[in-house]
Design a protein around this motif. Structure first.
Motif, PDB file in Angstrom:
ATOM      1  N   PHE A   1       2.448  -5.037   0.637  1.00  0.00           N
ATOM      2  CA  PHE A   1       2.594  -4.069  -0.456  1.00  0.00           C
ATOM      3  C   PHE A   1       3.171  -2.757   0.078  1.00  0.00           C
ATOM      4  N   ILE A   2       2.702  -2.325   1.225  1.00  0.00           N
ATOM      5  CA  ILE A   2       3.195  -1.085   1.826  1.00  0.00           C
ATOM      6  C   ILE A   2       4.681  -1.190   2.143  1.00  0.00           C
ATOM      7  N   VAL A   3       5.090  -2.320   2.717  1.00  0.00           N
ATOM      8  CA  VAL A   3       6.498  -2.516   3.067  1.00  0.00           C
ATOM      9  C   VAL A   3       7.372  -2.476   1.808  1.00  0.00           C
ATOM     10  N   VAL A   4       6.947  -3.183   0.761  1.00  0.00           N
ATOM     11  CA  VAL A   4       7.723  -3.201  -0.480  1.00  0.00           C
ATOM     12  C   VAL A   4       7.780  -1.803  -1.092  1.00  0.00           C
ATOM     13  N   SER A   5       6.694  -1.045  -0.989  1.00  0.00           N
ATOM     14  CA  SER A   5       6.678   0.318  -1.529  1.00  0.00           C
ATOM     15  C   SER A   5       7.648   1.226  -0.779  1.00  0.00           C
ATOM     16  N   MET A   6       7.797   1.002   0.514  1.00  0.00           N
ATOM     17  CA  MET A   6       8.782   1.768   1.281  1.00  0.00           C
ATOM     18  C   MET A   6      10.195   1.513   0.756  1.00  0.00           C
ATOM     19  N   VAL A   7      10.478   0.256   0.467  1.00  0.00           N
ATOM     20  CA  VAL A   7      11.791  -0.076  -0.093  1.00  0.00           C
ATOM     21  C   VAL A   7      11.941   0.543  -1.479  1.00  0.00           C
ATOM     22  N   GLN A   8      10.845   0.575  -2.242  1.00  0.00           N
ATOM     23  CA  GLN A   8      10.868   1.186  -3.574  1.00  0.00           C
ATOM     24  C   GLN A   8      11.230   2.675  -3.489  1.00  0.00           C
ATOM     25  N   VAL A   9      10.680   3.357  -2.491  1.00  0.00           N
ATOM     26  CA  VAL A   9      11.005   4.769  -2.300  1.00  0.00           C
ATOM     27  C   VAL A   9      12.487   4.926  -1.972  1.00  0.00           C
TER      28      VAL A   9
ATOM     29  N   GLY B   1     -10.205   1.525  -2.514  1.00  0.00           N
ATOM     30  CA  GLY B   1      -8.867   0.979  -2.328  1.00  0.00           C
ATOM     31  C   GLY B   1      -8.339   0.345  -3.601  1.00  0.00           C
ATOM     32  N   THR B   2      -9.211  -0.403  -4.279  1.00  0.00           N
ATOM     33  CA  THR B   2      -8.821  -0.990  -5.561  1.00  0.00           C
ATOM     34  C   THR B   2      -8.515   0.100  -6.581  1.00  0.00           C
ATOM     35  N   MET B   3      -9.317   1.163  -6.572  1.00  0.00           N
ATOM     36  CA  MET B   3      -9.092   2.284  -7.486  1.00  0.00           C
ATOM     37  C   MET B   3      -7.680   2.842  -7.329  1.00  0.00           C
ATOM     38  N   LEU B   4      -7.243   3.036  -6.121  1.00  0.00           N
ATOM     39  CA  LEU B   4      -5.918   3.610  -5.888  1.00  0.00           C
ATOM     40  C   LEU B   4      -4.806   2.654  -6.311  1.00  0.00           C
ATOM     41  N   LEU B   5      -4.973   1.376  -6.005  1.00  0.00           N
ATOM     42  CA  LEU B   5      -3.935   0.409  -6.355  1.00  0.00           C
ATOM     43  C   LEU B   5      -3.845   0.217  -7.864  1.00  0.00           C
TER      44      LEU B   5
ATOM     45  N   LEU C   1       3.266   4.853  -5.300  1.00  0.00           N
ATOM     46  CA  LEU C   1       2.985   3.500  -4.825  1.00  0.00           C
ATOM     47  C   LEU C   1       2.740   3.483  -3.323  1.00  0.00           C
ATOM     48  N   LEU C   2       3.587   4.171  -2.581  1.00  0.00           N
ATOM     49  CA  LEU C   2       3.453   4.179  -1.125  1.00  0.00           C
ATOM     50  C   LEU C   2       2.191   4.905  -0.685  1.00  0.00           C
ATOM     51  N   ILE C   3       1.923   6.061  -1.272  1.00  0.00           N
ATOM     52  CA  ILE C   3       0.729   6.826  -0.906  1.00  0.00           C
ATOM     53  C   ILE C   3      -0.540   6.041  -1.218  1.00  0.00           C
ATOM     54  N   CYS C   4      -0.600   5.420  -2.391  1.00  0.00           N
ATOM     55  CA  CYS C   4      -1.801   4.671  -2.802  1.00  0.00           C
ATOM     56  C   CYS C   4      -2.023   3.452  -1.911  1.00  0.00           C
ATOM     57  N   SER C   5      -0.970   2.737  -1.552  1.00  0.00           N
ATOM     58  CA  SER C   5      -1.133   1.519  -0.754  1.00  0.00           C
ATOM     59  C   SER C   5      -1.527   1.829   0.685  1.00  0.00           C
TER      60      SER C   5
ATOM     61  N   LEU D   1      -6.171   2.188   4.728  1.00  0.00           N
ATOM     62  CA  LEU D   1      -7.073   2.995   5.556  1.00  0.00           C
ATOM     63  C   LEU D   1      -8.522   2.834   5.091  1.00  0.00           C
ATOM     64  N   LEU D   2      -8.737   2.805   3.786  1.00  0.00           N
ATOM     65  CA  LEU D   2     -10.095   2.654   3.246  1.00  0.00           C
ATOM     66  C   LEU D   2     -10.679   1.281   3.575  1.00  0.00           C
ATOM     67  N   VAL D   3      -9.866   0.245   3.443  1.00  0.00           N
ATOM     68  CA  VAL D   3     -10.316  -1.103   3.791  1.00  0.00           C
ATOM     69  C   VAL D   3     -10.639  -1.185   5.281  1.00  0.00           C
ATOM     70  N   SER D   4      -9.819  -0.556   6.099  1.00  0.00           N
ATOM     71  CA  SER D   4     -10.076  -0.545   7.545  1.00  0.00           C
ATOM     72  C   SER D   4     -11.409   0.118   7.851  1.00  0.00           C
ATOM     73  N   TYR D   5     -11.757   1.161   7.080  1.00  0.00           N
ATOM     74  CA  TYR D   5     -13.060   1.805   7.263  1.00  0.00           C
ATOM     75  C   TYR D   5     -14.195   0.832   6.952  1.00  0.00           C
ATOM     76  N   SER D   6     -14.080   0.111   5.832  1.00  0.00           N
ATOM     77  CA  SER D   6     -15.131  -0.846   5.471  1.00  0.00           C
ATOM     78  C   SER D   6     -15.264  -1.966   6.496  1.00  0.00           C
ATOM     79  N   GLU D   7     -14.158  -2.325   7.108  1.00  0.00           N
ATOM     80  CA  GLU D   7     -14.165  -3.415   8.091  1.00  0.00           C
ATOM     81  C   GLU D   7     -14.340  -2.903   9.519  1.00  0.00           C
ATOM     82  N   SER D   8     -14.644  -1.609   9.669  1.00  0.00           N
ATOM     83  CA  SER D   8     -14.797  -0.997  10.997  1.00  0.00           C
ATOM     84  C   SER D   8     -13.576  -1.245  11.875  1.00  0.00           C
TER      85      SER D   8
END
Length: 415
Positions: A296-304, A229-233, A384-388, A393-400
């Motif tokens: 971050f996701i919400v702001v990226s949507m506005v950026q798009v 997740g950090t890699m993508l951001l 930005l939107l795709i990466c965030s 999703l990746l963080v959710s996987y780590s946190e089950s």
């Protein structure tokens, strides 16, 4: 919580000095990336580069090589200690900065940048291991936020520093200045930094052992989502850095104001890291960072939306970009600290493999984003939107799937 154990070196260093030292060591990498931005046109023109996007390779090659190089220093730092690896990296930084200052060909420049990035990777890997040697949990996240606040202040001023050098001398003197800073940093490390590796945690230089340690550090479910997740951001940020001169200087027509505008957006990362350092122990790294990635996701949507419907408006782009970068202050240090939490005994190997994926992977993502530049902000906004979203999703996987948990109680509650 401070890690107990017999110190290798009886010298001590205060926490404030440690924060500044570690941040400035890591900042040398930022300087050799962001300090180049105002000079890219001059470098490309003088050395015979062709094409607008080709100049991005001065940055991208360094980032890619730096990421690959991150695979090596951790294992040696786990065997021989943190200080020798730092001093080696600083020596390589100094030598290659001087060689680049003398270069006469664009492709030779790229080759030297690649070697410099690879041999100085210890400046990204070893400082994280030093902090993990002494802190864990939310206290580590707090210290990493303070480090990041100083570290990220460098990209704020680096383009202006490069621009200032260009006012009085050519771009080559930027590299001469960097070599001098590296020498001063080496003297500081030699005189003041104690060895933080616990002798009981020293590892053998054995390829199967190193590979096993790295595999354990990478494949741990609780860590891998945060690493990727950090890699993508960070990759999205690298995409911004790669194309910033074209996007801000040319598309939005800022010209000579580019260093100021770039620095103004990056300044939000300094502010947010300072805020994060004050709140992370109270609320926990997970709660703060999970909230941050959702915003971050919400702001990226506005950026798009702005990229499509306000494509030439810097009045829309700058506040949104500054907000995105500011939110990273609540993500980077916290994600990194959570990912390192399980690996006290193999902190060097863990830092190496995790930093490799963060830096090399981010460099690849950033290169793709940068090369997708088409004269508008649309490719970057979509990235930005795709990466965030992917990071969430990746963080959710780590946190089950269980976000906003707090696994490390506050220090007062523990007491």
């Amino acid at each position: 919580m401070t890690i107990t154990g017999v110190p290798h070196d009886k010298k001590t260093i205060g926490r404030k000095e440690l924060v500044v030292m570690v941040a400035l060591l890591m900042s040398l990498n930022a300087l050799t990336i962001d300090g180049m931005l105002p000079a890219l046109d001059d470098m490309a023109r003088e050395l015979g580069a062709a094409g607008g996007n080709q100049r991005q390779l001065v940055i991208a090659v360094y980032l890619l090589a730096n990421g690959i190089g991150c695979l090596v220093p951790g294992a040696f730092a786990d065997r021989f200690g943190r200080r020798p690896l730092l001093l080696f990296s600083l020596a390589a930084y100094t030598v290659f900065s001087l060689l680049i200052a003398l270069v006469q060909d664009f492709y030779v420049l790229l080759a030297l940048r690649g070697m410099q990035g690879m041999l100085t990777a210890g400046l990204m890997v070893v400082p994280t291991a030093i902090i993990r040697d002494q802190y864990e949990g939310d206290r580590m996240a707090r210290l990493m936020s303070l480090v990041s606040a100083v570290f990220i202040a460098v990209p704020v001023i680096a383009p202006s520093l490069g621009q200032a050098v260009l006012l009085f001398a050519g771009w080559r003197w930027i590299f001469v200045l960097l070599s001098g800073m590296s020498v001063l940093a080496g003297i500081w490390v030699w005189k003041r930094l104690p060895e933080t590796l616990d002798p009981a945690y020293r590892q053998r230089i054995d390829v199967p052992v190193i590979a096993k340690n790295m595999r354990v550090a990478l494949l741990n479910r609780a860590s891998i989502g945060y690493v990727l997740g950090t890699m993508l951001l960070i990759g999205a940020v690298f995409g911004y850095v790669n194309s910033a001169q074209q996007l801000i200087g040319e598309h939005f027509g800022m010209g000579d104001m580019f260093p100021v505008v770039f620095g103004a957006t990056a300044a939000m990362m300094v502010v947010s890291n300072l805020v994060n350092s004050r709140i992370v122990e109270r609320f926990g790294a997970r709660r703060v960072s999970h909230t941050g990635v959702l915003v971050f996701i919400v702001v990226s949507m506005v950026q798009v939306w702005a990229a499509h419907y306000r494509p030439d408006s810097i009045a829309w782009f700058l506040p949104l970009m500054a907000t995105n970068l500011g939110l990273l202050g609540f993500l980077g240090a916290n994600f990194g600290s959570i990912a390192m939490q399980p690996f006290a005994k193999i902190a060097g190997a863990a830092s190496s493999i995790q930093t490799f994926f963060r830096m090399f992977g981010a460099a690849v993502v950033g290169l793709i984003i940068g090369q997708a530049y088409d004269g508008t902000a649309q490719p970057f906004a979509h990235a930005l939107l795709i990466c965030s979203v992917s990071a969430l999703l990746l963080v959710s996987y780590s946190e089950s799937g269980r976000l906003f948990r707090r696994l490390n109680p506050p220090a007062k509650a523990m007491a």
